[in-house]
Every structure is written in structure tokens, then in C-alpha cells.
Write a protein that holds these residues in place. Structure first.
Motif, mmCIF file in Angstrom:
data_model
loop_
_atom_site.group_PDB
_atom_site.id
_atom_site.type_symbol
_atom_site.label_atom_id
_atom_site.label_comp_id
_atom_site.label_asym_id
_atom_site.label_seq_id
_atom_site.Cartn_x
_atom_site.Cartn_y
_atom_site.Cartn_z
ATOM 1 N N PRO A 87 0.835 -1.205 0.000
ATOM 2 C CA PRO A 87 0.000 0.000 0.000
ATOM 3 C C PRO A 87 0.876 1.264 0.000
ATOM 4 O O PRO A 87 1.991 1.233 0.518
ATOM 5 N N CYS A 88 0.348 2.367 -0.559
ATOM 6 C CA CYS A 88 1.156 3.591 -0.700
ATOM 7 C C CYS A 88 1.401 4.281 0.638
ATOM 8 O O CYS A 88 2.373 5.012 0.802
ATOM 9 N N GLY A 89 0.472 4.067 1.603
ATOM 10 C CA GLY A 89 0.629 4.715 2.909
ATOM 11 C C GLY A 89 0.202 6.170 2.924
ATOM 12 O O GLY A 89 0.295 6.841 3.954
ATOM 13 N N LYS A 90 -0.287 6.692 1.797
ATOM 14 C CA LYS A 90 -0.611 8.128 1.711
ATOM 15 C C LYS A 90 -2.059 8.404 1.322
ATOM 16 O O LYS A 90 -2.576 9.474 1.624
ATOM 17 N N CYS A 91 -2.708 7.472 0.599
ATOM 18 C CA CYS A 91 -4.046 7.764 0.077
ATOM 19 C C CYS A 91 -5.075 7.730 1.225
ATOM 20 O O CYS A 91 -4.747 7.381 2.357
ATOM 21 N N GLU A 92 -6.314 8.074 0.909
ATOM 22 C CA GLU A 92 -7.365 8.151 1.915
ATOM 23 C C GLU A 92 -7.550 6.808 2.635
ATOM 24 O O GLU A 92 -7.623 6.748 3.863
ATOM 25 N N ALA A 93 -7.592 5.719 1.831
ATOM 26 C CA ALA A 93 -7.792 4.385 2.429
ATOM 27 C C ALA A 93 -6.628 4.037 3.347
ATOM 28 O O ALA A 93 -6.833 3.549 4.468
ATOM 29 N N CYS A 94 -5.388 4.299 2.894
ATOM 30 C CA CYS A 94 -4.208 3.978 3.714
ATOM 31 C C CYS A 94 -4.231 4.773 5.021
ATOM 32 O O CYS A 94 -3.967 4.230 6.098
ATOM 33 N N CYS A 95 -4.572 6.069 4.935
ATOM 34 C CA CYS A 95 -4.584 6.917 6.128
ATOM 35 C C CYS A 95 -5.654 6.469 7.116
ATOM 36 O O CYS A 95 -5.545 6.712 8.318
ATOM 37 N N ASN A 101 -7.351 -1.532 0.685
ATOM 38 C CA ASN A 101 -8.151 -0.806 -0.323
ATOM 39 C C ASN A 101 -7.356 0.339 -0.961
ATOM 40 O O ASN A 101 -7.938 1.239 -1.563
ATOM 41 N N CYS A 102 -6.046 0.334 -0.797
ATOM 42 C CA CYS A 102 -5.195 1.419 -1.312
ATOM 43 C C CYS A 102 -5.496 1.703 -2.791
ATOM 44 O O CYS A 102 -5.644 0.781 -3.587
ATOM 45 N N SER A 103 -5.574 2.990 -3.131
ATOM 46 C CA SER A 103 -5.877 3.367 -4.511
ATOM 47 C C SER A 103 -4.613 3.550 -5.345
ATOM 48 O O SER A 103 -4.685 3.810 -6.535
ATOM 49 N N ASP A 104 -3.437 3.432 -4.712
ATOM 50 C CA ASP A 104 -2.188 3.681 -5.445
ATOM 51 C C ASP A 104 -1.136 2.658 -5.017
ATOM 52 O O ASP A 104 -0.093 3.012 -4.475
ATOM 53 N N ARG A 105 -1.427 1.393 -5.252
ATOM 54 C CA ARG A 105 -0.528 0.316 -4.819
ATOM 55 C C ARG A 105 0.818 0.438 -5.536
ATOM 56 O O ARG A 105 0.871 0.707 -6.729
HETATM 57 ZN ZN LIG Z 1 -2.707 3.962 -0.367
#
Ligand SMILES: [Zn+2]
Length: 339
Positions: A87-95, A101-105
Motif C-alpha cells: 500500500p502507498c501509505g498516503k491515500c485516503e484508504a491507507c490513512c 483498499n489502497c488506490s495507489d498500490r
Molecule cells: Zn494507499
């Protein structure tokens, strides 16, 4: 600690770099084996262009050499699969703590640093412990098995469904084996006789050459119904709209792979047949299931003829294999050993 990187196309350079555990939930892993895939060769050649420099190689296994004090699932000497996508750790789902559900894997070797390195430091959550019965070379396919399971989840087809799979490379081959495991009926289609014969050796019963008889042959196998759904694996030499001819009215066509080249498709047949077009990529949700499938020998990887090379030959390997790929040859994945 040594890393190997592609600073710009057609170059592989190595350098020393410090790697240390930074937080109590991180672990340091001695990378033992990585998979060198045709996708890495495209990055080396520059036909796929991420932001250089890139540390290549997406799939890796290793042994934990140091675990942070809050690590729970791994400790020193645990053999692990290092997740290829995180997961990117930055998108809404990650936060919101929903990394699944990360939108920017982020895929290793493309969006983030890959594993052609002797050590990698990562969060414990990005590691899966490996049972002793799964060999290092089999474990290198955890990410591909996981991707294929995500494709099968997306199709959600009842048992006995005919599914046409375009492309008999590692992804197409493994997908067909998993479809059989899930009691579906795959029909593997390729232009390359060698890949079709490897598939037959893996127990894939229906293999078809992509020629002018293709639609008639799919019709014959399916009793005139055509394939209920089709899966098109990326970077195979067939046209991206070929599945529209072999898929039944109302079916789904899934495009899958590590990434997608730009492609043109004639949409009319898909629209006339009311097909659903969709994509599965960078899906890590099935890593645990994938390890379990490898334990249960749901996939026979032996016929893939995986060769193993020492890291000292990495530069030569990139250059010679990339040449073969550029010449249109059937280039398989191989293993680089870092021990
Ligand atoms: Zn993410």
C-alpha cells in the motif's frame, strides 16, 4: 550492503548503501533469490520507462537477519516472501488504516525499489513467513499466484465454466493451472508452440494456436457456446481485441499483468456482445492464499524450466535476455541467486 540499479536504459550498476532497521515494526531481510522477469528486461531496455534510477526485480525471497522489537510474525532466521506490491501509505484508504483498499498500490521494481540487493529493510506487514515445504524458487511465484487468484475472484464463475486465457507465459500458465484447481475449464491460447507444449506438460488440457481457426476451435471445445469469459495477459504478441471473438455474449474480459503496454482495440465486437472489460493488476490481497496453494501443490512449476544464475552474472543476464526479448524470442523468467 550492495544494491544493483538501472540508472538509465541498458545499464546495470552496483553500489554500496547502508540499510538499517529504523522502527520497531521493521525487519531487515537477507535477500536470497529474486525472479528476473521479462518486465525487468523491458525496464532495462527502456521500452517500459519508470522513473530511473530503478532497483529492478519485483519478486524476492529471503531470510530475516534482524527483527525490530515489536515484530510479531517474523524473527531472526524466519524465511520470508517479501511482498511485491505494498500500500502507498498516503491515500485516503491507507490513512484510514485500510491499506488493502489502497488506490495507489506500489509495485517493487517499478513504482518503488525492487529487490536486486543483498539486504532489504521493510515493515513486518510486508513480509509473509514461508512454510518449509515451499521452496525458495516456488515462493518466488507467490505474487503471480496471488494475482491469478484475484483474476479468478473477479470472474466469480461457477464450476465447469470455459475460460479462454490469452498468453502462455508464466501468468497465463499459472492462471490455467489454478482455474483447473478451482474446477474451471481453461483454454490456453498462444502464438508460440513452445509455450503451448509447456502448458500441456503442466496438465492444461485445451491449448490452441492463435490462428485463423481460433474461433472455430473455441466453438468446438465449448459446444458452440464460446468461452464464458476470457483473460488477456499483458505483453503477449496477440492483438488486445482478439478475446472479443472468443467470448460469449454478456461475458467478461479481464486484462491482467504487471503493467500494460499501449494497445489499440476495435471495440465494436465487444459492444455488440455486451462484454464487460476490466483489469486486475498489483493485487496483493491473496498472498496468504497463494502460499497455501503452493503448499498444496495446486501449481506445478517444474515444467516452466526455471534456470538459476549467480548475481555475478546479472549484468550479462540483463543484456543477453533483453536482446532475445527484443528479437521476439520466448524469454522465460529466471532466478538470480544472491547467496
Ligand atoms: Zn494507499
Amino acid at each position: 550492503m550492495r544494491i544493483w540499479k538501472i540508472p538509465s536504459p541498458k545499464t546495470l550498476a552496483s553500489e554500496e548503501r547502508p540499510e538499517a532497521v529504523q522502527t520497531p515494526t521493521q525487519a531487515k531481510v537477507k535477500v536470497t533469490n529474486v525472479l528476473l522477469s521479462p518486465y525487468d528486461l523491458r525496464i532495462w531496455r527502456g521500452s517500459v520507462r519508470p522513473n530511473y534510477p530503478v532497483i529492478p526485480c519485483r519478486f524476492a525471497v529471503g531470510v530475516v537477519s534482524e527483527a525490530g522489537e515489536n515484530c510479531i510474525s517474523v524473527e531472526k532466521n524466519t524465511r520470508v516472501y517479501i511482498h511485491d506490491t505494498v500500500p502507498c501509505g498516503k491515500c485516503e484508504a491507507c490513512c484510514a488504516g485500510r491499506g488493502e483498499n489502497c488506490s495507489d498500490r506500489q509495485a517493487a521494481g517499478t513504482d518503488r525499489e525492487g529487490y536486486l540487493r543483498d539486504f532489504a529493510v521493510t515493515e513486518e506487514a510486508n513480509l509473509s513467513a514461508l512454510p518449509p515445504s515451499v521452496s525458495d524458487t516456488d515462493a518466488l511465484f507467490v505474487g503471480i499466484v496471488s494475482l491469478c487468484e484475484a483474476v479468478i475472484d473477479r470472474l466469480d464463475a461457477p464450476k465447469g465454466t470455459h475460460i479462454a486465457v490469452f498468453g502462455g507465459g508464466e501468468i497465463g500458465n499459472i492462471l490455467c493451472q489454478l482455474l483447473i484447481y478451482h474446477q474451471q475449464v481453461p483454454i490456453l491460447i498462444d502464438t508460440d508452440e513452445e509455450r503451448l507444449s509447456v502448458a500441456a506438460g503442466c496438465g492444461i488440457y485445451y491449448t490452441l494456436k492463435a490462428d485463423e481457426e481460433l474461433s472455430a476451435n473455441v466453438s468446438r471445445i465449448t459446444g458452440g457456446h464460446m468461452a464464458a469469459h476470457s483473460v488477456f495477459t499483458s505483453y503477449n504478441p496477440m492483438p488486445a481485441d482478439l478475446p472479443y471473438e472468443t467470448t460469449a455474449v454478456g461475458g467478461t474480459v479481464v486484462y491482467t499483468g504487471f503493467g500494460f503496454p499501449s494497445a489499440k482495440a476495435s471495440l465494436k465486437p465487444a459492444l455488440d456482445r455486451r462484454l464487460t472489460l476490466t483489469t486486475v493488476t498489483n493485487d496483493f490481497s491473496n498472498n496468504a492464499a497463494a502460499i497455501n496453494l503452493l503448499v498444496n501443490k495446486a501449481v506445478n512449476l517444474a515444467p516452466l524450466g526455471l534456470e538459476i544464475f549467480p548475481v555475478a552474472e546479472a549484468e550479462q543476464l540483463f543484456s543477453s535476455r533483453a536482446e532475445e526479448l527484443a528479437a521476439g524470442k520466448n524469454v522465460k523468467c529466471c532466478v538470480i541467486n544472491l547467496m
